[in-house]
Design a protein around this motif. Structure first.
Motif, mmCIF file in Angstrom:
data_model
loop_
_atom_site.group_PDB
_atom_site.id
_atom_site.type_symbol
_atom_site.label_atom_id
_atom_site.label_comp_id
_atom_site.label_asym_id
_atom_site.label_seq_id
_atom_site.Cartn_x
_atom_site.Cartn_y
_atom_site.Cartn_z
ATOM 1 N N LEU A 1 0.823 -1.207 0.000
ATOM 2 C CA LEU A 1 0.000 0.000 0.000
ATOM 3 C C LEU A 1 0.856 1.255 0.000
ATOM 4 O O LEU A 1 0.478 2.287 -0.571
ATOM 5 N N ASP A 2 2.037 1.184 0.619
ATOM 6 C CA ASP A 2 2.916 2.353 0.699
ATOM 7 C C ASP A 2 3.465 2.767 -0.660
ATOM 8 O O ASP A 2 3.927 3.891 -0.829
ATOM 9 N N LYS A 3 3.434 1.858 -1.630
ATOM 10 C CA LYS A 3 4.007 2.127 -2.941
ATOM 11 C C LYS A 3 3.041 2.866 -3.863
ATOM 12 O O LYS A 3 3.382 3.148 -5.009
ATOM 13 N N LEU A 4 1.841 3.159 -3.358
ATOM 14 C CA LEU A 4 0.862 3.835 -4.205
ATOM 15 C C LEU A 4 1.379 5.151 -4.752
ATOM 16 O O LEU A 4 1.117 5.509 -5.898
ATOM 17 N N GLY A 5 2.115 5.886 -3.949
ATOM 18 C CA GLY A 5 2.542 7.211 -4.371
ATOM 19 C C GLY A 5 3.861 7.252 -5.117
ATOM 20 O O GLY A 5 4.311 8.322 -5.523
ATOM 21 N N GLU A 6 4.491 6.096 -5.283
ATOM 22 C CA GLU A 6 5.794 6.099 -5.951
ATOM 23 C C GLU A 6 5.634 6.302 -7.448
ATOM 24 O O GLU A 6 4.799 5.665 -8.083
ATOM 25 N N ALA A 7 6.417 7.189 -8.010
ATOM 26 C CA ALA A 7 6.369 7.438 -9.455
ATOM 27 C C ALA A 7 7.089 6.329 -10.187
ATOM 28 O O ALA A 7 8.024 5.718 -9.674
ATOM 29 N N GLY A 8 6.660 6.074 -11.420
ATOM 30 C CA GLY A 8 7.326 5.071 -12.258
ATOM 31 C C GLY A 8 8.610 5.630 -12.832
ATOM 32 O O GLY A 8 9.000 6.772 -12.559
ATOM 33 N N ARG A 9 9.277 4.822 -13.625
ATOM 34 C CA ARG A 9 10.519 5.275 -14.254
ATOM 35 C C ARG A 9 10.225 6.430 -15.200
ATOM 36 O O ARG A 9 9.192 6.472 -15.850
ATOM 37 N N ASN A 10 11.131 7.392 -15.275
ATOM 38 C CA ASN A 10 10.914 8.499 -16.183
ATOM 39 C C ASN A 10 11.195 8.074 -17.621
ATOM 40 O O ASN A 10 11.680 6.982 -17.882
ATOM 41 N N GLY B 1 -2.021 -3.506 10.497
ATOM 42 C CA GLY B 1 -3.318 -4.179 10.469
ATOM 43 C C GLY B 1 -4.346 -3.396 9.683
ATOM 44 O O GLY B 1 -5.140 -3.965 8.915
ATOM 45 N N SER B 2 -4.346 -2.088 9.823
ATOM 46 C CA SER B 2 -5.291 -1.245 9.085
ATOM 47 C C SER B 2 -5.004 -1.270 7.597
ATOM 48 O O SER B 2 -5.923 -1.170 6.773
ATOM 49 N N LYS B 3 -3.731 -1.402 7.232
ATOM 50 C CA LYS B 3 -3.374 -1.454 5.810
ATOM 51 C C LYS B 3 -4.073 -2.621 5.118
ATOM 52 O O LYS B 3 -4.518 -2.500 3.972
ATOM 53 N N LEU B 4 -4.158 -3.766 5.792
ATOM 54 C CA LEU B 4 -4.798 -4.929 5.182
ATOM 55 C C LEU B 4 -6.263 -4.655 4.881
ATOM 56 O O LEU B 4 -6.742 -4.932 3.774
ATOM 57 N N PHE B 5 -6.990 -4.102 5.846
ATOM 58 C CA PHE B 5 -8.394 -3.769 5.611
ATOM 59 C C PHE B 5 -8.525 -2.701 4.531
ATOM 60 O O PHE B 5 -9.440 -2.741 3.708
ATOM 61 N N ALA B 6 -7.593 -1.730 4.531
ATOM 62 C CA ALA B 6 -7.632 -0.664 3.526
ATOM 63 C C ALA B 6 -7.426 -1.226 2.125
ATOM 64 O O ALA B 6 -8.081 -0.791 1.168
ATOM 65 N N ILE B 7 -6.517 -2.195 1.983
ATOM 66 C CA ILE B 7 -6.260 -2.806 0.667
ATOM 67 C C ILE B 7 -7.503 -3.512 0.159
ATOM 68 O O ILE B 7 -7.910 -3.331 -0.998
ATOM 69 N N ILE B 8 -8.131 -4.334 1.010
ATOM 70 C CA ILE B 8 -9.330 -5.063 0.588
ATOM 71 C C ILE B 8 -10.441 -4.090 0.226
ATOM 72 O O ILE B 8 -11.131 -4.248 -0.795
ATOM 73 N N LYS B 9 -10.622 -3.061 1.028
ATOM 74 C CA LYS B 9 -11.696 -2.094 0.759
ATOM 75 C C LYS B 9 -11.435 -1.341 -0.541
ATOM 76 O O LYS B 9 -12.356 -1.115 -1.336
#
Length: 486
Positions: free
Chosen positions: A263-272, A359-367
């Motif tokens: 979930l933490d990788k959501l904001g990472e930009a891809g390769r330029n 623990g909250s990350k898991l519920f956040a991912i499913i939701k």
């Protein structure tokens, strides 16, 4: 609830010896650590994701291959790399092959050589027709027009008639070779096989077969409604022969979750763009069918989390069957993950998703997957020890949500666990919500070969699984009692 029956058979994959696992609703695999629990999930993800949307993936790889071949052609023509790279426009002309027949060959060919040619195609035939049209332009363009194109990025003005003819012939030959490459493997058999083995190698880090017995032959078979969809033999961690793949519609897609911190990788930009340019340029010698890079399950998960198309979700929440599931989700995680100022945050708390508790990350991912319409009856959801970051009370909540996903969305869920509490919660809720008939419980056990294990269905004898998981607790209790007596 009716669900089609699916099953997978593994032999000499990881440390699994000749085991068949049924997938019908909820499938639970339990056992000790390092006992091969995750192997079936890795294998299913690898083979199913490899051929998912195969036509679209192959078309993308062919287009990428064709675009990278532009570099070889430019070099062959003596075009200055710095000039033509700087001149590349982000605006690409898109249209059907043949739309530009009325334009001058010089403009048509010039767009291609400057990097502004087409990059969007409806199918393989569309792409092939475009390359053939480029060839015709190269054949029919006048000497002066060809000189003008080469002069813009090189020294075409000083070319003699002989050298110009040589460049034209080289250009035509290069486009002929490109056309031949793009038209190879029309049934995508070789392409599918390469995707399958690359995907397996990635998920198993190159060690698909038992490490202790690297010379044995591994077998993977997958069935849907008694139809064999895959027959794959692996030798020395490569395909032993061409896999027999029948491209079934067993699942629309497969999602594998074993790391909530994805979930933490959501904001990472891809390769330029420059990184992509270098990447493609360094791989020019490879064929189109070898150009793809197999994506791991976490990469695919992040892509699905970023997908903000909620049409399916809006359609779903209008149905009564989803209301109870959503209420259960909101009891634990009432927030929504949104994109704000290029950051993914929780809509109510404004907390950056990276700062959520594990623990909250898991519920956040499913939701989030649910909101994005990624969880449907055609989805196989694989969860590897999802209880790892959960308090026992939240393990119970999560078990109920998993059971409701199966009941209301008619999903297939495969999960592994080594928690007796979580296993009991799944047991209780599967019976309470009446999905027990579509539930299978497996336990890994040592085979005659002490190094290998087998999957045994313990649905009708769950004491075996409970004893295996709870024995350490009983041992501690006994030890505590002895210490108290002392």
């Amino acid at each position: 609830m009716t669900q089609s029956g699916k099953k997978i058979r593994l032999d000499n994959i990881g440390i699994i010896e000749d085991s068949t696992i049924e997938l019908k609703g909820l499938t639970v695999v339990t056992g000790h650590n390092n006992s091969g629990k995750t192997t079936v999930g890795k294998t299913l993800f690898a083979i199913l994701s490899a051929v998912e949307d195969l036509q679209q993936k192959a078309l993308k790889d062919k287009v990428d291959f064709a675009r990278s071949k532009e570099n070889e052609i430019r070099d062959m023509l003596g075009m200055n790399r710095l000039f033509y790279f700087e001149s590349m426009s982000p605006v690409i002309r898109i249209g059907k092959a043949g739309d530009d027949i009325g334009t001058k060959e010089g403009q048509y060919l010039g767009d291609y050589l400057s990097g502004n040619g087409r990059s969007d195609f409806g199918d393989f035939a569309d792409l092939a027709a475009y390359v053939r049209q480029l060839r015709e332009s190269a054949m029919n363009i006048s000497d002066e027009a060809l000189k003008d194109i080469l002069s813009e990025w090189g020294n075409g003005k000083r070319m003699t008639k002989r050298s110009l003819d040589s460049k034209r012939n080289q250009l035509v030959k290069s486009l002929d070779n490109l056309f031949e490459s793009l038209c190879s493997d029309p049934e995508l058999t070789q392409y599918a096989n390469k995707r399958i083995i690359r995907s397996l190698q990635k998920e198993f880090n190159g060690q698909i077969l038992p490490v202790r017995y690297p010379d044995v032959k591994g077998t993977i078979e997958f069935y849907s409604d008694d139809t064999k969809c895959f027959l794959i033999h692996v030798l020395k961690n490569e395909l032993a022969d061409n896999a027999k793949t029948y491209f079934s519609d067993a699942y629309r897609d497969v999602i594998f979750i074993d790391d909530v911190f994805a979930l933490d990788k959501l904001g990472e930009a891809g390769r330029n763009y420059m990184d992509v340019y270098r990447f493609l340029n360094n791989r020019q010698e490879r064929q189109w069918s070898e150009r793809f890079e197999s994506q791991g399950h976490n990469q695919i998960l992040v892509e699905k989390l970023k997908n903000r198309s909620d049409n399916l979700f809006e359609e779903m929440i209008n149905q009564n069957k989803a209301e109870k599931l959503l209420r259960k989700m909101d009891e634990v995680f009432p927030d929504k993950i949104i994109l704000s100022d290029d950051q993914y945050i929780c809509s109510q708390s404004k907390l950056d998703v990276r700062n959520l508790a594990a623990g909250s990350k898991l519920f956040a991912i499913i939701k989030k997957l649910l909101e994005n319409g990624e969880l449907t009856a055609d989805t196989l959801l694989i969860l590897d020890e999802p209880e790892s970051h959960l308090h026992p009370a939240w393990q119970n909540r999560f078990a109920e949500i998993i059971v409701l996903l199966v009941k209301y969305l008619e999903m297939h869920v495969l999960l592994t666990t080594h928690s007796p509490n979580f296993l009991m919660a799944l047991d209780v809720y599967a019976k309470e919500y009446e999905i027990w008939d579509g539930t299978n419980m497996y336990c890994t056990e040592q085979s005659e070969n002490a190094y290998m294990v087998r999957y045994s269905n313990v649905k009708n004898d769950l004491k075996t699984a409970y004893n295996k998981l709870a024995t350490p607790l009983f041992e501690l209790q006994s030890r505590k009692l002895r210490n108290s007596d002392d």
